[in-house]
Each structure stands twice: as structure tokens, then as C-alpha cells.
Scaffold this motif. Structure first.
Motif, PDB file in Angstrom:
ATOM      1  N   ILE A 140      -7.321  -7.696   7.416  1.00 26.96           N
ATOM      2  CA  ILE A 140      -7.771  -6.340   7.079  1.00 26.96           C
ATOM      3  C   ILE A 140      -7.846  -5.478   8.337  1.00 26.96           C
ATOM      4  O   ILE A 140      -7.876  -5.983   9.458  1.00 26.96           O
ATOM      5  N   SER A 141      -7.887  -4.168   8.083  1.00 28.22           N
ATOM      6  CA  SER A 141      -8.129  -3.193   9.136  1.00 28.22           C
ATOM      7  C   SER A 141      -9.554  -2.694   8.910  1.00 28.22           C
ATOM      8  O   SER A 141      -9.978  -2.534   7.769  1.00 28.22           O
ATOM      9  N   ILE A 142     -10.312  -2.495   9.991  1.00 31.55           N
ATOM     10  CA  ILE A 142     -11.685  -1.993   9.881  1.00 31.55           C
ATOM     11  C   ILE A 142     -11.746  -0.656  10.615  1.00 31.55           C
ATOM     12  O   ILE A 142     -11.218  -0.523  11.725  1.00 31.55           O
ATOM     13  N   GLU A 143     -12.366   0.316   9.966  1.00 36.46           N
ATOM     14  CA  GLU A 143     -12.358   1.679  10.497  1.00 36.46           C
ATOM     15  C   GLU A 143     -13.760   2.281  10.466  1.00 36.46           C
ATOM     16  O   GLU A 143     -14.485   2.103   9.496  1.00 36.46           O
ATOM     17  N   ALA A 144     -14.114   3.005  11.518  1.00 40.75           N
ATOM     18  CA  ALA A 144     -15.412   3.696  11.540  1.00 40.75           C
ATOM     19  C   ALA A 144     -15.303   4.931  10.660  1.00 40.75           C
ATOM     20  O   ALA A 144     -14.330   5.681  10.742  1.00 40.75           O
ATOM     21  N   ASN A 145     -16.298   5.129   9.790  1.00 42.14           N
ATOM     22  CA  ASN A 145     -16.274   6.254   8.865  1.00 42.14           C
ATOM     23  C   ASN A 145     -17.058   7.422   9.473  1.00 42.14           C
ATOM     24  O   ASN A 145     -18.094   7.834   8.964  1.00 42.14           O
ATOM     25  N   VAL A 146     -16.561   7.929  10.592  1.00 41.63           N
ATOM     26  CA  VAL A 146     -17.222   9.031  11.298  1.00 41.63           C
ATOM     27  C   VAL A 146     -16.168  10.055  11.718  1.00 41.63           C
ATOM     28  O   VAL A 146     -14.972   9.747  11.731  1.00 41.63           O
ATOM     29  N   ILE A 147     -16.626  11.242  12.058  1.00 43.89           N
ATOM     30  CA  ILE A 147     -15.720  12.235  12.618  1.00 43.89           C
ATOM     31  C   ILE A 147     -15.459  11.807  14.052  1.00 43.89           C
ATOM     32  O   ILE A 147     -16.387  11.632  14.839  1.00 43.89           O
ATOM     33  N   ASN A 148     -14.199  11.591  14.366  1.00 52.59           N
ATOM     34  CA  ASN A 148     -13.849  11.019  15.662  1.00 52.59           C
ATOM     35  C   ASN A 148     -13.593  12.114  16.704  1.00 52.59           C
ATOM     36  O   ASN A 148     -12.693  12.922  16.529  1.00 52.59           O
ATOM     37  N   PRO A 149     -14.371  12.125  17.790  1.00 56.20           N
ATOM     38  CA  PRO A 149     -14.151  13.143  18.813  1.00 56.20           C
ATOM     39  C   PRO A 149     -12.961  12.823  19.721  1.00 56.20           C
ATOM     40  O   PRO A 149     -12.548  13.649  20.529  1.00 56.20           O
ATOM     41  N   CYS A 150     -12.391  11.628  19.562  1.00 54.88           N
ATOM     42  CA  CYS A 150     -11.256  11.222  20.411  1.00 54.88           C
ATOM     43  C   CYS A 150      -9.943  11.518  19.680  1.00 54.88           C
ATOM     44  O   CYS A 150      -9.919  11.718  18.475  1.00 54.88           O
ATOM     45  N   SER A 151      -8.832  11.498  20.429  1.00 57.45           N
ATOM     46  CA  SER A 151      -7.553  11.833  19.813  1.00 57.45           C
ATOM     47  C   SER A 151      -6.992  10.682  18.981  1.00 57.45           C
ATOM     48  O   SER A 151      -6.242  10.906  18.044  1.00 57.45           O
ATOM     49  N   GLY A 152      -7.374   9.462  19.312  1.00 61.28           N
ATOM     50  CA  GLY A 152      -6.843   8.302  18.577  1.00 61.28           C
ATOM     51  C   GLY A 152      -7.502   8.099  17.229  1.00 61.28           C
ATOM     52  O   GLY A 152      -8.258   8.946  16.756  1.00 61.28           O
ATOM     53  N   SER A 153      -7.190   6.955  16.607  1.00 57.44           N
ATOM     54  CA  SER A 153      -7.714   6.639  15.280  1.00 57.44           C
ATOM     55  C   SER A 153      -9.139   6.096  15.369  1.00 57.44           C
ATOM     56  O   SER A 153      -9.669   5.855  16.445  1.00 57.44           O
ATOM     57  N   ASN A 154      -9.730   5.858  14.195  1.00 59.44           N
ATOM     58  CA  ASN A 154     -11.048   5.217  14.084  1.00 59.44           C
ATOM     59  C   ASN A 154     -10.916   3.717  13.853  1.00 59.44           C
ATOM     60  O   ASN A 154     -11.897   3.036  13.597  1.00 59.44           O
ATOM     61  N   ILE A 155      -9.681   3.214  13.896  1.00 59.08           N
ATOM     62  CA  ILE A 155      -9.416   1.804  13.591  1.00 59.08           C
ATOM     63  C   ILE A 155      -9.858   0.906  14.752  1.00 59.08           C
ATOM     64  O   ILE A 155      -9.575   1.204  15.919  1.00 59.08           O
ATOM     65  N   TRP A 156     -10.548  -0.176  14.402  1.00 61.73           N
ATOM     66  CA  TRP A 156     -10.994  -1.135  15.422  1.00 61.73           C
ATOM     67  C   TRP A 156      -9.805  -1.777  16.112  1.00 61.73           C
ATOM     68  O   TRP A 156      -8.809  -2.133  15.472  1.00 61.73           O
ATOM     69  N   LYS A 157      -9.963  -1.987  17.423  1.00 59.83           N
ATOM     70  CA  LYS A 157      -9.002  -2.813  18.155  1.00 59.83           C
ATOM     71  C   LYS A 157      -9.747  -3.583  19.236  1.00 59.83           C
ATOM     72  O   LYS A 157     -10.799  -3.148  19.699  1.00 59.83           O
ATOM     73  N   VAL A 158      -9.194  -4.721  19.597  1.00 62.81           N
ATOM     74  CA  VAL A 158      -9.786  -5.540  20.640  1.00 62.81           C
ATOM     75  C   VAL A 158      -9.088  -5.195  21.945  1.00 62.81           C
ATOM     76  O   VAL A 158      -7.865  -5.135  22.002  1.00 62.81           O
ATOM     77  N   THR A 159      -9.877  -4.916  22.983  1.00 59.50           N
ATOM     78  CA  THR A 159      -9.293  -4.513  24.250  1.00 59.50           C
ATOM     79  C   THR A 159     -10.139  -5.047  25.409  1.00 59.50           C
ATOM     80  O   THR A 159     -11.345  -5.158  25.285  1.00 59.50           O
ATOM     81  N   SER A 160      -9.487  -5.386  26.505  1.00 53.45           N
ATOM     82  CA  SER A 160     -10.207  -5.978  27.639  1.00 53.45           C
ATOM     83  C   SER A 160     -11.008  -4.901  28.376  1.00 53.45           C
ATOM     84  O   SER A 160     -10.479  -3.871  28.762  1.00 53.45           O
ATOM     85  N   THR A 161     -12.319  -5.157  28.537  1.00 50.53           N
ATOM     86  CA  THR A 161     -13.232  -4.188  29.150  1.00 50.53           C
ATOM     87  C   THR A 161     -14.082  -4.887  30.202  1.00 50.53           C
ATOM     88  O   THR A 161     -14.543  -6.000  29.981  1.00 50.53           O
ATOM     89  N   ALA A 162     -14.287  -4.222  31.335  1.00 51.26           N
ATOM     90  CA  ALA A 162     -15.164  -4.780  32.372  1.00 51.26           C
ATOM     91  C   ALA A 162     -16.603  -4.415  32.050  1.00 51.26           C
ATOM     92  O   ALA A 162     -16.946  -3.246  31.959  1.00 51.26           O
ATOM     93  N   LEU A 163     -17.436  -5.446  31.820  1.00 49.85           N
ATOM     94  CA  LEU A 163     -18.856  -5.222  31.539  1.00 49.85           C
ATOM     95  C   LEU A 163     -19.692  -5.748  32.693  1.00 49.85           C
ATOM     96  O   LEU A 163     -19.337  -6.752  33.313  1.00 49.85           O
ATOM     97  N   LYS A 164     -20.804  -5.056  32.945  1.00 49.07           N
ATOM     98  CA  LYS A 164     -21.729  -5.516  33.989  1.00 49.07           C
ATOM     99  C   LYS A 164     -22.361  -6.815  33.529  1.00 49.07           C
ATOM    100  O   LYS A 164     -22.905  -6.904  32.433  1.00 49.07           O
TER     101      LYS A 164
END
Ligand SMILES: *[C@@H]1O[C@H](CO)[C@@H](O)[C@H](O)[C@H]1NC(C)=O
Length: 264
Positions: free
Chosen positions: A97-121
Motif C-alpha cells: 500500500i501507499s500511505i499519505e498524510a491527509n493535510v494541506i502540504n506546504p511543500c512542492s512534493g506529494s504527501n506520500i510516505w517514503k523512507v529516506t536516510s536522515t542524520a539524527l542527533k
């Protein structure tokens, strides 16, 4: 019937057989989980924070991070689920399945979830961010670091976090819901990222649990983890019958999707 056409036919036929046997997912009111209907995603266990939401660290940051509300009283924002390939009204277990946030998106891309590598403290007590291997490495490195203090990466860990901006039917945006039996009598589910179930075939057949990883500042990010994160789905409309027309809910959905981004 050409080859492509018959292949598609066989694929649809197989998936139909598959869907006839795979488990149906239920929301917290005992209704079938429906395609395109907004649900809050809440942790099963009380006292472990609130529902899932989308946040941005600064005013212009994009794409949005999928995070957990720190307080249990907050449900977060609603999310919708859409089966890949099969155009079905219900969401089934172990089905991509695809999972999507049901909000008005302030970003140019979609609301669809994706997994991406992020540096966390790094959170010192967090087993996920500071794996045993890292700890041992840090122990050995400690002396060296005392002399050489410009190792800027020692306090961050790369975590596969969930953000918005994904694309439908891509490996990094491919999720599934499976039932877990964590607490007998309580129906709860585990969300997983299964790259191999979507888009161009990739190597390996691994699904990764999706749960909450906490950084040094106490922010809970939705990410791939080794731990379980049992969730329940609560309709953001309250209880309703599964026989209701989906189109009505889609229209309602547009009105209900009030922006609730917490800008930090
Ligand atoms: C998401 O979280 C990461 C790690 O804290 C941060 O670098 C990034 O700016 C955040 N993105 C948004 C949209 O806030």
C-alpha cells in the motif's frame, strides 16, 4: 491477447486469489480499514506518546518529517491508505500500500510516505541510534577523540526515516500492514516498509518494521527500526458504516484536512 496483456491478466488473477485469502485490517471501532479514508495512527500502548503527525523543523524545510506527537492526548493528523495495483475499497494485511498524510502540504512534493536516510542527533540511551557495534567503536575511539576533537560525525547516526514527498508504487514508498499479537484480545498492527513489493524488482525480500526512533532532543521520528511499534487506526470521522459511499467521504476529506503542522 498479446503477451503483455495475458501477463497482466495472470497478475491480476493471482492478486485476486491472494486478496481473497489475506486478512482484512480493522480500525479501532471494528470496521474494515478503507481505501482513501483518513485515519489517525495511534500507538496501541498507552503512555508511549500520541498519534503520528507531520512536522517541519523550520519554516521552509521540506519534505515534511513523519513524527510522533509527544503527548498521548494528541491524535496527530489523519493518514490515508491506498492499495498498489488492485483497485480495492478495503485494505488487506500484507498487501503493498501507499500511505499519505491527509493535510494541506506546504511543500512542492506529494504527501506520500517514503523512507529516506536522515542524520539524527544520537540519543545515548537509544539502542537503535547507538547500536552495540557503535558503542564498542566509540569506546575504542574515545581516547583518540580526546586528542582529535574535530570528528563532527560522532554525534549523528544515519536513520532511515519516513518523510513525505514519495511516489506511488516505488520501493521506498512501499508499505504494508501486518497483524501483531502483542497483547492477546487487543487487535493491533505493525506497519512495515517492503521495498521489493513495489515498482521495479529489487533484490532481497526483506520487510522492515516501521516504528519511532527518538533523537537526542527527544523528537520521535517514524523510521525503520528493529523494534515493534504496535498501532491502531482510528477514523478521524468517528464511527461509520463500511457501506457508506466512498465518494462522500472523499469530498468530506477535503474539508476535514485542516492543516495541523506543528511548526517548531
Ligand atoms: C527532518 O528531520 C531532520 C533531522 O532532524 C532535519 O534535518 C530536517 O530538517 C527535518 N525536516 C523538516 C521538514 O523539518
Amino acid at each position: 491477447m498479446n503477451i503483455t496483456c495475458s501477463f497482466t491478466f495472470i497478475l491480476i488473477f493471482t492478486l485476486t486469489l491472494l486478496s481473497a485469502t489475506s486478512a482484512v485490517i480493522y480500525d479501532s471501532s471494528g470496521n474494515k480499514l478503507l481505501t482513501g479514508i483518513p485515519y489517525y495512527i495511534l500507538p496501541l500502548l498507552r503512555g508511549t506518546g500520541g498519534g503520528l503527525t507531520v512536522t517541519r523543523a523550520t519554516k521552509d524545510a521540506c519534505p515534511l518529517n513523519v513524527t510522533q506527537e509527544p503527548f498521548e492526548v494528541n491524535n496527530g493528523v489523519p493518514f490515508t491508505f491506498t492499495p498498489i495495483v488492485l483497485d480495492e475499497q478495503i485494505i488487506r494485511g500484507a498487501y503493498p500500500i501507499s500511505i499519505e498524510a491527509n493535510v494541506i502540504n506546504p511543500c512542492s512534493g506529494s504527501n506520500i510516505w517514503k523512507v529516506t536516510s536522515t542524520a539524527l542527533k544520537k540519543h545515548e540511551e537509544n539502542a537503535l541510534l547507538t547500536s552495540k557495534k557503535d558503542k564498542d567503536k566509540n569506546k575504542n575511539k574515545k581516547k583518540k577523540d580526546d586528542d582529535d576533537d574535530d570528528d563532527k560525525n560522532k554525534d549523528v547516526a544515519n536513520v532511515e526515516t519516513v518523510t513525505t514527498g514519495g511516489e506511488f508504487n516505488k520501493p521506498e514508498s512501499c508499505f504494508q500492514i501486518v497483524e501483531d499479537n502483542l497483547m492477546p484480545g487487543l487487535q493491533s498492527y505493525q506497519i512495515q516498509n517492503c521495498p521489493f513489493k513495489c515498482g521495479p524488482s529489487s533484490s532481497g525480500y526483506t520487510c522492515y518494521n516501521i516504528g519511532v526512533v527518538t533523537d537526542a532532543d527527544g523528537n520521535g521520528y517514524l523510521a525503520r527500526t528493529d523494534a515493534v511499534f504496535p498501532v491502531v487506526f482510528t477514523s478521524s470521522y468517528g464511527a461509520f458504516s463500511t457501506s457508506a459511499k466512498v465518494s462522500t467521504f472523499s469530498q468530506l476529506s477535503a474539508k476535514v484536512s485542516a492543516l495541523s503542522l506543528s511548526v517548531k
